[in-house]
Scaffold this motif. Structure first.
Motif, PDB file in Angstrom:
ATOM      1  N   LEU A  17       0.837  -1.207   0.000  1.00 51.97           N
ATOM      2  CA  LEU A  17       0.000   0.000   0.000  1.00 51.97           C
ATOM      3  C   LEU A  17       0.870   1.253   0.000  1.00 51.97           C
ATOM      4  O   LEU A  17       0.580   2.233  -0.686  1.00 51.97           O
ATOM      5  CB  LEU A  17      -0.929   0.010   1.223  1.00 51.97           C
ATOM      6  CG  LEU A  17      -2.133  -0.927   1.168  1.00 51.97           C
ATOM      7  CD1 LEU A  17      -2.788  -1.032   2.536  1.00 51.97           C
ATOM      8  CD2 LEU A  17      -3.132  -0.445   0.131  1.00 51.97           C
ATOM      9  N   ARG A  18       1.975   1.224   0.773  1.00 53.44           N
ATOM     10  CA  ARG A  18       2.875   2.365   0.838  1.00 53.44           C
ATOM     11  C   ARG A  18       3.526   2.620  -0.521  1.00 53.44           C
ATOM     12  O   ARG A  18       3.594   3.745  -0.993  1.00 53.44           O
ATOM     13  CB  ARG A  18       3.955   2.156   1.908  1.00 53.44           C
ATOM     14  CG  ARG A  18       4.792   3.431   2.169  1.00 53.44           C
ATOM     15  CD  ARG A  18       6.116   3.143   2.814  1.00 53.44           C
ATOM     16  NE  ARG A  18       6.981   2.264   2.019  1.00 53.44           N
ATOM     17  CZ  ARG A  18       7.665   2.648   0.929  1.00 53.44           C
ATOM     18  NH1 ARG A  18       7.591   3.873   0.480  1.00 53.44           N
ATOM     19  NH2 ARG A  18       8.439   1.783   0.297  1.00 53.44           N
ATOM     20  N   LYS A  19       3.983   1.539  -1.169  1.00 57.20           N
ATOM     21  CA  LYS A  19       4.628   1.669  -2.478  1.00 57.20           C
ATOM     22  C   LYS A  19       3.685   2.296  -3.500  1.00 57.20           C
ATOM     23  O   LYS A  19       4.106   3.050  -4.357  1.00 57.20           O
ATOM     24  CB  LYS A  19       5.059   0.296  -2.999  1.00 57.20           C
ATOM     25  CG  LYS A  19       6.377  -0.190  -2.448  1.00 57.20           C
ATOM     26  CD  LYS A  19       6.790  -1.437  -3.197  1.00 57.20           C
ATOM     27  CE  LYS A  19       7.645  -2.331  -2.351  1.00 57.20           C
ATOM     28  NZ  LYS A  19       7.663  -3.712  -2.827  1.00 57.20           N
ATOM     29  N   ASN A  20       2.397   1.952  -3.392  1.00 56.69           N
ATOM     30  CA  ASN A  20       1.404   2.476  -4.326  1.00 56.69           C
ATOM     31  C   ASN A  20       0.960   3.893  -3.974  1.00 56.69           C
ATOM     32  O   ASN A  20       0.156   4.483  -4.687  1.00 56.69           O
ATOM     33  CB  ASN A  20       0.174   1.561  -4.370  1.00 56.69           C
ATOM     34  CG  ASN A  20       0.499   0.216  -4.992  1.00 56.69           C
ATOM     35  OD1 ASN A  20       1.407   0.108  -5.810  1.00 56.69           O
ATOM     36  ND2 ASN A  20      -0.232  -0.805  -4.614  1.00 56.69           N
ATOM     37  N   GLY A  21       1.443   4.408  -2.850  1.00 59.71           N
ATOM     38  CA  GLY A  21       1.092   5.763  -2.455  1.00 59.71           C
ATOM     39  C   GLY A  21      -0.210   5.869  -1.680  1.00 59.71           C
ATOM     40  O   GLY A  21      -0.733   6.951  -1.480  1.00 59.71           O
ATOM     41  N   ASP A  27       4.691   7.541  12.058  1.00 55.35           N
ATOM     42  CA  ASP A  27       5.772   7.546  13.041  1.00 55.35           C
ATOM     43  C   ASP A  27       6.933   6.695  12.541  1.00 55.35           C
ATOM     44  O   ASP A  27       6.772   5.877  11.643  1.00 55.35           O
ATOM     45  CB  ASP A  27       5.272   7.052  14.407  1.00 55.35           C
ATOM     46  CG  ASP A  27       4.784   5.610  14.359  1.00 55.35           C
ATOM     47  OD1 ASP A  27       4.552   5.090  13.251  1.00 55.35           O
ATOM     48  OD2 ASP A  27       4.626   5.008  15.425  1.00 55.35           O
ATOM     49  N   LYS A  28       8.097   6.918  13.119  1.00 46.27           N
ATOM     50  CA  LYS A  28       9.305   6.208  12.684  1.00 46.27           C
ATOM     51  C   LYS A  28       9.253   4.717  12.983  1.00 46.27           C
ATOM     52  O   LYS A  28       9.838   3.913  12.278  1.00 46.27           O
ATOM     53  CB  LYS A  28      10.544   6.810  13.358  1.00 46.27           C
ATOM     54  CG  LYS A  28      10.942   8.138  12.765  1.00 46.27           C
ATOM     55  CD  LYS A  28      12.188   8.675  13.444  1.00 46.27           C
ATOM     56  CE  LYS A  28      12.567  10.020  12.856  1.00 46.27           C
ATOM     57  NZ  LYS A  28      13.514  10.746  13.677  1.00 46.27           N
ATOM     58  N   ASN A  29       8.553   4.336  14.066  1.00 45.63           N
ATOM     59  CA  ASN A  29       8.493   2.921  14.451  1.00 45.63           C
ATOM     60  C   ASN A  29       7.467   2.126  13.658  1.00 45.63           C
ATOM     61  O   ASN A  29       7.287   0.940  13.883  1.00 45.63           O
ATOM     62  CB  ASN A  29       8.179   2.798  15.947  1.00 45.63           C
ATOM     63  CG  ASN A  29       9.266   3.423  16.793  1.00 45.63           C
ATOM     64  OD1 ASN A  29      10.426   3.453  16.396  1.00 45.63           O
ATOM     65  ND2 ASN A  29       8.891   3.936  17.955  1.00 45.63           N
ATOM     66  N   LYS A  30       6.780   2.820  12.747  1.00 46.53           N
ATOM     67  CA  LYS A  30       5.762   2.177  11.903  1.00 46.53           C
ATOM     68  C   LYS A  30       4.683   1.482  12.738  1.00 46.53           C
ATOM     69  O   LYS A  30       4.333   0.332  12.510  1.00 46.53           O
ATOM     70  CB  LYS A  30       6.405   1.184  10.926  1.00 46.53           C
ATOM     71  CG  LYS A  30       7.333   1.863   9.935  1.00 46.53           C
ATOM     72  CD  LYS A  30       7.883   0.875   8.922  1.00 46.53           C
ATOM     73  CE  LYS A  30       8.755   1.587   7.909  1.00 46.53           C
ATOM     74  NZ  LYS A  30       9.269   0.700   6.887  1.00 46.53           N
ATOM     75  N   THR A  31       4.173   2.218  13.731  1.00 50.78           N
ATOM     76  CA  THR A  31       3.082   1.659  14.540  1.00 50.78           C
ATOM     77  C   THR A  31       1.748   2.309  14.188  1.00 50.78           C
ATOM     78  O   THR A  31       0.697   1.744  14.468  1.00 50.78           O
ATOM     79  CB  THR A  31       3.343   1.867  16.052  1.00 50.78           C
ATOM     80  OG1 THR A  31       3.525   3.264  16.298  1.00 50.78           O
ATOM     81  CG2 THR A  31       4.559   1.086  16.506  1.00 50.78           C
ATOM     82  N   SER A  32       1.788   3.491  13.568  1.00 49.20           N
ATOM     83  CA  SER A  32       0.522   4.098  13.151  1.00 49.20           C
ATOM     84  C   SER A  32       0.682   4.644  11.739  1.00 49.20           C
ATOM     85  O   SER A  32       1.755   5.085  11.335  1.00 49.20           O
ATOM     86  CB  SER A  32       0.086   5.194  14.127  1.00 49.20           C
ATOM     87  OG  SER A  32       1.027   6.215  14.173  1.00 49.20           O
ATOM     88  N   PHE A  33      -0.412   4.568  10.988  1.00 50.38           N
ATOM     89  CA  PHE A  33      -0.350   4.953   9.586  1.00 50.38           C
ATOM     90  C   PHE A  33      -1.676   5.530   9.135  1.00 50.38           C
ATOM     91  O   PHE A  33      -2.696   5.394   9.795  1.00 50.38           O
ATOM     92  CB  PHE A  33       0.024   3.751   8.706  1.00 50.38           C
ATOM     93  CG  PHE A  33      -0.840   2.539   8.928  1.00 50.38           C
ATOM     94  CD1 PHE A  33      -2.049   2.396   8.277  1.00 50.38           C
ATOM     95  CD2 PHE A  33      -0.421   1.531   9.790  1.00 50.38           C
ATOM     96  CE1 PHE A  33      -2.841   1.274   8.480  1.00 50.38           C
ATOM     97  CE2 PHE A  33      -1.211   0.409   9.996  1.00 50.38           C
ATOM     98  CZ  PHE A  33      -2.421   0.278   9.333  1.00 50.38           C
ATOM     99  N   ILE A  35      -4.182   5.485   5.890  1.00 48.98           N
ATOM    100  CA  ILE A  35      -4.503   4.813   4.630  1.00 48.98           C
ATOM    101  C   ILE A  35      -5.369   5.761   3.823  1.00 48.98           C
ATOM    102  O   ILE A  35      -6.327   6.324   4.337  1.00 48.98           O
ATOM    103  CB  ILE A  35      -5.230   3.466   4.857  1.00 48.98           C
ATOM    104  CG1 ILE A  35      -4.248   2.458   5.420  1.00 48.98           C
ATOM    105  CG2 ILE A  35      -5.842   2.957   3.554  1.00 48.98           C
ATOM    106  CD1 ILE A  35      -4.719   1.030   5.433  1.00 48.98           C
ATOM    107  N   MET A  36      -4.986   5.967   2.584  1.00 52.86           N
ATOM    108  CA  MET A  36      -5.681   6.910   1.727  1.00 52.86           C
ATOM    109  C   MET A  36      -6.381   6.167   0.605  1.00 52.86           C
ATOM    110  O   MET A  36      -5.755   5.402  -0.126  1.00 52.86           O
ATOM    111  CB  MET A  36      -4.678   7.909   1.155  1.00 52.86           C
ATOM    112  CG  MET A  36      -3.963   8.702   2.231  1.00 52.86           C
ATOM    113  SD  MET A  36      -2.583   9.680   1.599  1.00 52.86           S
ATOM    114  CE  MET A  36      -1.257   8.466   1.616  1.00 52.86           C
ATOM    115  N   TRP A  37      -7.667   6.395   0.498  1.00 52.20           N
ATOM    116  CA  TRP A  37      -8.459   5.783  -0.569  1.00 52.20           C
ATOM    117  C   TRP A  37      -7.906   6.246  -1.917  1.00 52.20           C
ATOM    118  O   TRP A  37      -7.749   5.482  -2.847  1.00 52.20           O
ATOM    119  CB  TRP A  37      -9.917   6.216  -0.398  1.00 52.20           C
ATOM    120  CG  TRP A  37     -10.814   5.722  -1.457  1.00 52.20           C
ATOM    121  CD1 TRP A  37     -11.415   6.465  -2.435  1.00 52.20           C
ATOM    122  CD2 TRP A  37     -11.243   4.372  -1.669  1.00 52.20           C
ATOM    123  NE1 TRP A  37     -12.171   5.658  -3.237  1.00 52.20           N
ATOM    124  CE2 TRP A  37     -12.087   4.372  -2.785  1.00 52.20           C
ATOM    125  CE3 TRP A  37     -10.980   3.162  -1.020  1.00 52.20           C
ATOM    126  CZ2 TRP A  37     -12.683   3.211  -3.270  1.00 52.20           C
ATOM    127  CZ3 TRP A  37     -11.579   2.010  -1.516  1.00 52.20           C
ATOM    128  CH2 TRP A  37     -12.416   2.037  -2.612  1.00 52.20           C
TER     129      TRP A  37
END
Length: 112
Positions: A17-21, A27-33, A35-37
């Protein structure tokens, strides 16, 4: 719950999902993100299509008018979160299709 995903499998999905934008780590620890439709550029494109279709280039709008005004009621970007709206407008600004401006009552945007 049958067929639960392993943590590793979840990470693979999130990374895709990140690669697709469509995902941004908050956060740096990748605990919260987030998600964009739609990616900000896609929202920008939709907004600009509406502006062009309605002959509104060279017009100024408040951010409120774009996401909450009667004129945009039937548009997909109606009700869009202000943070995402700003990102979409920044994407348009980079393409020289818009300029984010400061108005007396907050922020606005001028379309070109």
């Amino acid at each position: 719950f049958p067929g639960k995903l392993s943590l590793e499998a979840i990470q693979v999905v999130l990374e895709e999902l990140r690669k697709n934008g469509n995902l941004e780590w908050l956060d740096k620890n990748k605990t919260s993100f987030l998600i964009m439709w739609r990616r900000p550029e896609e929202w920008g494109k939709l907004i600009y299509q509406w502006v062009s279709k309605n002959g509104l280039t060279n017009s100024v709008f408040t951010l409120y008018e774009l996401t909450s005004g009667d004129d945009t009621e039937n548009e997909e970007f109606h009700g869009l979160d202000e943070t995402m709206l700003l990102r979409a407008l920044q994407a348009l600004q980079q393409e020289h299709k818009a300029e984010i401006i400061t108005l007396d009552d907050g922020r606005g945007v001028k379309f070109f």
